[in-house]
Design a protein around this motif. Structure first.
Motif: not given
Length: 347
Positions: A57-58, A66-76, A239-249
Motif C-alpha cells: 500500500n505504501d 509520482a504519476q497521477r494528475a493533480k485533479s485525480d482524487k481516486k483510482a480503481w 493522496t493518502v491511499a485509503k480505500w472506498y467502495d463505489a459502483r463499478c460502472d
C-alpha cells in the motif's frame, strides 16, 4: 457421464514469500469503468493492482503521487465485491443467489449498510440477510442422526451458531432445494421467530487476479454501500491511499501491476503445475504435481473452475498454508484436458 480430466494449476505461496514477489505499480490516467480497466491492465501489464500488505500500500501511494494528475482524487484497484457470491458453511460450498434455489423475502438480500452478510430463515420459510453479530436460534444439520435437522433455540451470533453446530452435530444447515427447504421450515414456528442457516458471505473477498483478500486499508466508515448492486469495486484515495467502495460502472483512473517472481532453483516443466510451499525466507521452492478429477460438471465453465479453485483453497488453508494464491494455467489453449485411454499391453 463422468469425465476424467487432468488439471493444470499454479499455486504461489505467499506466507513466507511475500517479500520475494515483485509488484510494480502503473498509474493510468485514462478514466474507465472497473471492468474496462481490468481488461486494459491484463492486456498491457499483469492485472489490476493487488495489495497484500502495508508495504504494498505504501509503494502504491508512492507510485500514485509520482504519476497521477493533480485533479485525480481516486483510482480503481483490483479489489471487488460480487454480491451474488455466497457460501454455505457446510463443505464451504459456493452459492449463487441469482441462479440457484432461493427463498428470499421480497426485497432481500439488501446488504443494508454493507453489514448484512449472514442469513436467517423465518417461520414462513423466507430468508433475510442480517448482520452476523445479531443473536438468533439456529438450524443445525446432522449427517449421522435419524433427525437430519435440529432446531437450537438458544440465541447466538452466526459465528457462535456455526461453532456450536460443528461441535455438537455436523454444521449449520444448507437449503439447496425444495425438499431441504420444506424439512427445515417445518421446524420453525412463530414462537421461534428466525433462525440461522449456513448461508453467508465475506464482502470484498477477492482481487481481480482471483486471490483472496488478506489486507485492507479502508477509510473510516467504509465500506458504506447502501444501494444493492451486483458488483461493487474499490477506489483508493490518490493522496493518502485509503480505500472506498463505489459502483463499478463509474469511470475513474486506475492502477495496474506487473508481477514478477525471483528465479527458482527447481524450475518445473511448463505443462505441469508449480506449487510453492513454505521455504526458508529469501528462497523460493517449487514442486511439480498433476491433479486428476472425475466430474459430471462442465469443467470448461468458468463458474465451475472458480468453485474448484475455492474448494482447493479451503483445503490448503485447513492444512496449514494460510496465505497463497491459486490460478489455472492453460496448455494448448485449454485448462482441462480429457485423459487419453491407454491400450492394455498383451500378456
Amino acid at each position: 457421464m463422468r469425465k476424467t480430466l487432468l488439471l493444470f494449476l499454479t499455486l504461489s505461496g505467499l506466507s513466507s514469500l511475500s517479500s520475494c514477489i515483485s509488484r510494480e505499480y502503473h498509474y493510468v490516467r485514462q478514466k474507465m469503468p472497473w471492468t474496462e480497466a481490468q481488461s486494459h491492465c491484463r492486456e498491457t501489464f499483469t492485472d489490476l493492482a493487488t495489495i497484500d500488505n502495508q508495504e504494498d500500500n505504501d509503494r502504491l501511494l508512492t507510485a500514485m503521487q509520482a504519476q497521477r494528475a493533480k485533479s485525480d482524487k481516486k483510482a480503481w484497484i483490483g479489489l471487488y465485491d460480487d454480491m451474488s457470491r455466497w457460501q454455505w458453511s457446510l463443505g464451504n460450498e459456493d452459492y449463487d443467489n441469482v441462479t440457484e434455489f432461493n427463498y428470499w423475502q421480497p426485497g432481500e438480500p439488501n446488504f443494508a449498510a454493507a453489514k448484512e452478510n449472514c442469513t436467517v430463515m423465518d417461520a414462513e420459510g423466507f430468508w433475510s440477510d442480517v448482520p452476523c453479530d445479531e443473536e438468533h436460534g439456529a438450524v443445525c444439520y446432522y449427517d449421522r442422526g435419524p433427525a437430519k435437522y435440529i432446531l437450537v433455540t438458544a440465541k447466538m451470533t452466526w459465528q457462535q451458531a456455526q461453532s456450536y453446530c460443528e461441535a455438537s452435530y455436523t454444521d449449520l444447515a444448507s437449503v439447496r432445494n425444495v425438499t431441504e427447504h420444506y424439512n427445515i421450515s417445518t421446524l420453525l414456528s412463530d414462537e421461534t421467530d428466525r433462525a440461522w442457516i449456513g448461508l453467508h458471505r465475506k464482502p470484498f473477498a477477492y482481487w481481480s487476479d482471483d486471490s483472496t483478500s488478506t489486507f485492507t486499508d479502508w477509510e473510516e466508515k467504509q465500506p458504506d454501500n447502501f444501494i444493492p448492486d451486483i458488483l461493487q469495486c474499490v477506489l483508493v484515495d490518490t493522496t493518502v491511499a485509503k480505500w472506498y467502495d463505489a459502483r463499478c460502472d463509474k469511470p475513474n483512473p486506475f492502477i495496474c501491476e506487473t508481477v514478477t517472481f525471483p528465479p527458482s532453483t527447481t524450475e518445473p516443466p511448463r505443462t505441469t503445475a508449480a506449487a510453492s510451499g513454505s521455504p526458508a525466507a529469501g528462497s523460493r521452492h517449487k514442486t511439480t504435481f498433476k491433479l486428476k478429477i472425475r466430474s459430471e460438471a462442465d469443467m470448461s465453465d468458468p463458474a465451475v473452475q472458480r468453485q474448484v479453485l475455492q474448494q482447493l483453497h479451503a483445503k490448503l488453508e485447513k492444512h496449514g498454508l494460510p496465505d497463497f494464491k491459486l490460478r489455472w494455467v492453460q496448455t494448448d489453449g485449454q485448462t482441462f484436458h480429457k485423459e487419453q485411454k491407454r491400450e492394455k499391453q498383451g500378456g
